[in-house]
Design a protein around this motif. Sequence first.
Motif, PDB file in Angstrom:
ATOM      1  N   PRO A 147       6.638   8.740  -0.903  1.00  8.17           N
ATOM      2  CA  PRO A 147       5.357   8.250  -0.382  1.00  8.17           C
ATOM      3  C   PRO A 147       5.517   7.465   0.915  1.00  8.17           C
ATOM      4  O   PRO A 147       6.623   7.113   1.319  1.00  8.17           O
ATOM      5  CB  PRO A 147       4.905   7.317  -1.497  1.00  8.17           C
ATOM      6  CG  PRO A 147       6.198   6.730  -1.991  1.00  8.17           C
ATOM      7  CD  PRO A 147       7.230   7.824  -1.883  1.00  8.17           C
ATOM      8  N   SER A 162      -6.955  11.240  -5.608  1.00 14.59           N
ATOM      9  CA  SER A 162      -8.084  11.675  -4.772  1.00 14.59           C
ATOM     10  C   SER A 162      -8.602  13.053  -5.159  1.00 14.59           C
ATOM     11  O   SER A 162      -9.805  13.331  -5.063  1.00 14.59           O
ATOM     12  CB  SER A 162      -7.666  11.680  -3.297  1.00 14.59           C
ATOM     13  OG  SER A 162      -7.260  10.388  -2.893  1.00 14.59           O
ATOM     14  N   ASP A 170       0.903   5.464  -0.323  1.00 10.15           N
ATOM     15  CA  ASP A 170       0.164   6.731  -0.292  1.00 10.15           C
ATOM     16  C   ASP A 170       1.151   7.893  -0.339  1.00 10.15           C
ATOM     17  O   ASP A 170       2.168   7.875   0.359  1.00 10.15           O
ATOM     18  CB  ASP A 170      -0.690   6.836   0.978  1.00 10.15           C
ATOM     19  CG  ASP A 170      -1.693   5.702   1.098  1.00 10.15           C
ATOM     20  OD1 ASP A 170      -2.123   5.184   0.043  1.00 10.15           O
ATOM     21  OD2 ASP A 170      -2.026   5.327   2.241  1.00 10.15           O
ATOM     22  N   HIS A 171       0.822   8.910  -1.152  1.00  4.11           N
ATOM     23  CA  HIS A 171       1.679  10.082  -1.296  1.00  4.11           C
ATOM     24  C   HIS A 171       0.915  11.304  -0.798  1.00  4.11           C
ATOM     25  O   HIS A 171      -0.101  11.699  -1.378  1.00  4.11           O
ATOM     26  CB  HIS A 171       2.083  10.265  -2.766  1.00  4.11           C
ATOM     27  CG  HIS A 171       3.310  11.081  -2.957  1.00  4.11           C
ATOM     28  ND1 HIS A 171       3.388  12.410  -2.604  1.00  4.11           N
ATOM     29  CD2 HIS A 171       4.536  10.759  -3.453  1.00  4.11           C
ATOM     30  CE1 HIS A 171       4.596  12.879  -2.888  1.00  4.11           C
ATOM     31  NE2 HIS A 171       5.310  11.883  -3.400  1.00  4.11           N
ATOM     32  N   THR A 172       1.406  11.908   0.293  1.00  5.90           N
ATOM     33  CA  THR A 172       0.674  13.012   0.917  1.00  5.90           C
ATOM     34  C   THR A 172       0.672  14.274   0.066  1.00  5.90           C
ATOM     35  O   THR A 172      -0.322  15.005   0.030  1.00  5.90           O
ATOM     36  CB  THR A 172       1.277  13.329   2.299  1.00  5.90           C
ATOM     37  OG1 THR A 172       2.676  13.613   2.145  1.00  5.90           O
ATOM     38  CG2 THR A 172       1.103  12.159   3.241  1.00  5.90           C
ATOM     39  N   ASN A 221      -1.408  13.511  -3.058  1.00  8.31           N
ATOM     40  CA  ASN A 221      -2.730  13.043  -2.640  1.00  8.31           C
ATOM     41  C   ASN A 221      -3.184  11.855  -3.485  1.00  8.31           C
ATOM     42  O   ASN A 221      -4.269  11.845  -4.058  1.00  8.31           O
ATOM     43  CB  ASN A 221      -3.757  14.176  -2.713  1.00  8.31           C
ATOM     44  CG  ASN A 221      -4.986  13.888  -1.850  1.00  8.31           C
ATOM     45  OD1 ASN A 221      -4.965  12.999  -0.993  1.00  8.31           O
ATOM     46  ND2 ASN A 221      -6.060  14.618  -2.092  1.00  8.31           N
ATOM     47  N   THR A 222      -2.303  10.853  -3.548  1.00  9.26           N
ATOM     48  CA  THR A 222      -2.611   9.629  -4.290  1.00  9.26           C
ATOM     49  C   THR A 222      -2.556   8.422  -3.357  1.00  9.26           C
ATOM     50  O   THR A 222      -1.858   8.443  -2.335  1.00  9.26           O
ATOM     51  CB  THR A 222      -1.619   9.410  -5.441  1.00  9.26           C
ATOM     52  OG1 THR A 222      -0.287   9.293  -4.901  1.00  9.26           O
ATOM     53  CG2 THR A 222      -1.676  10.552  -6.439  1.00  9.26           C
ATOM     54  N   GLN A 223      -3.290   7.379  -3.739  1.00 10.83           N
ATOM     55  CA  GLN A 223      -3.297   6.124  -2.998  1.00 10.83           C
ATOM     56  C   GLN A 223      -3.132   4.974  -3.978  1.00 10.83           C
ATOM     57  O   GLN A 223      -3.715   5.001  -5.073  1.00 10.83           O
ATOM     58  CB  GLN A 223      -4.599   5.961  -2.214  1.00 10.83           C
ATOM     59  CG  GLN A 223      -4.822   7.034  -1.156  1.00 10.83           C
ATOM     60  CD  GLN A 223      -6.159   6.884  -0.456  1.00 10.83           C
ATOM     61  OE1 GLN A 223      -7.017   6.128  -0.906  1.00 10.83           O
ATOM     62  NE2 GLN A 223      -6.339   7.601   0.642  1.00 10.83           N
ATOM     63  N   GLN A 271       0.862  -1.175   0.000  1.00 10.62           N
ATOM     64  CA  GLN A 271       0.000   0.000   0.000  1.00 10.62           C
ATOM     65  C   GLN A 271       0.901   1.228   0.000  1.00 10.62           C
ATOM     66  O   GLN A 271       1.752   1.382   0.878  1.00 10.62           O
ATOM     67  CB  GLN A 271      -0.916   0.017   1.217  1.00 10.62           C
ATOM     68  CG  GLN A 271      -1.888   1.186   1.223  1.00 10.62           C
ATOM     69  CD  GLN A 271      -2.834   1.159   2.409  1.00 10.62           C
ATOM     70  OE1 GLN A 271      -2.887   0.175   3.133  1.00 10.62           O
ATOM     71  NE2 GLN A 271      -3.580   2.230   2.606  1.00 10.62           N
TER      72      GLN A 271
END
Length: 360
Positions: free
Chosen positions: A276, A106, A64-66, A69-71, A62
């Motif tokens: 990420p 997102s 996620d990139h803050t 804003n991707t998952q 998993q």
Amino acid sequence: MNSLLAYSKPNYYIFAFLLLIPLYGLSQYTDVINSNRPGLSVSAYAVGKNVVQAEMGLFYEQKDHTLLNTQSDIWGTDIALRYGLLFEQLELSYEGTFQDQDLTYSNFNLLAKRRDFSRNRLGLKYLVYDPFKNPEANKPNLYSWRANHKFQFKNLLPAVSLYGGANFVFGDNPFYVGEPTISYRGMIATQSRLTPRFVLITNTAFDRITTDDPELSYLISLSHAFRNPKWSVFVEHQGIQSDRYADLLLRGGIAHLLKENLQLDFNMGASLKNTPTRIFFGFGGSYRMDFHKDSLKPIEDQEADQNGGAIDKNAMKKEKRKKRKGNGAEDIDLGPSKKQLKKLKKKEKKKQKESSEIDF
């Protein structure tokens, strides 16, 4: 972006040249499988001449990139094929990772899919130095268990191997957009046996040398074997630096030797940054097909102590005396001598004391 390793483009070629400096060494063939799994670090030793080894696994990640804003949800499989080529020190290897990534943006409520090889690599590894090549200098201490199991500074001296290979990108690979079909990779791998149960491995690699975004990376791995040597654990740290991607990763896992030629493993890990954020785990196994045969060495090329030790100058004289005592009955068992009887009696007394039996 803070660099893990400072470098400039002219230094790329200097570093690559250093990776190819020729040295000399010997290899160690073992009867038991020696896998690079479950970590990503590469052992300094080759698998051995005419040994074929497959190392495979499945993983989930998993990501996620803050900032973006991707998952992402990633499923994949990795495989390594290793073959001992021509002689003990040389190994030919293929490493591949195929992954399926569902990427969610997102901010725009968009879903993208990426599916291809994130790693597709062919290379050669050569052991250039082995600190255990001289068995006389590494004999165990027969009088002290502690001396054989404690840490010694000489154990920091590692085995060293050099690796040279190529990465292949075919078609429209979404993980390497615009990269050439072939790029090159060089690496130095070291391996130190700190104690009989602890092994330290380091890898320093210079990857994708001919691309616009070459990559420097390092791996430090420490593994420990339990009292039951069929079980072992490891912890590993990896650092990656390039203009395209930089990260700090930590992973650990456990391996179990099911048979001499079969190992099963599990691993998990995470990134130490949030651009990420990565959390992953995987499991797999390694299988070896052993076609190794010890090469014969002409007797004139052998040293005196490699075939039963040096010949005593009085050996023939003693043999003659034995024959004279035998009176032509050399093949008849005449029983133990007085010295031998004394030794046998001492052994018997020692056994009786240890077993606490009373002799009447």
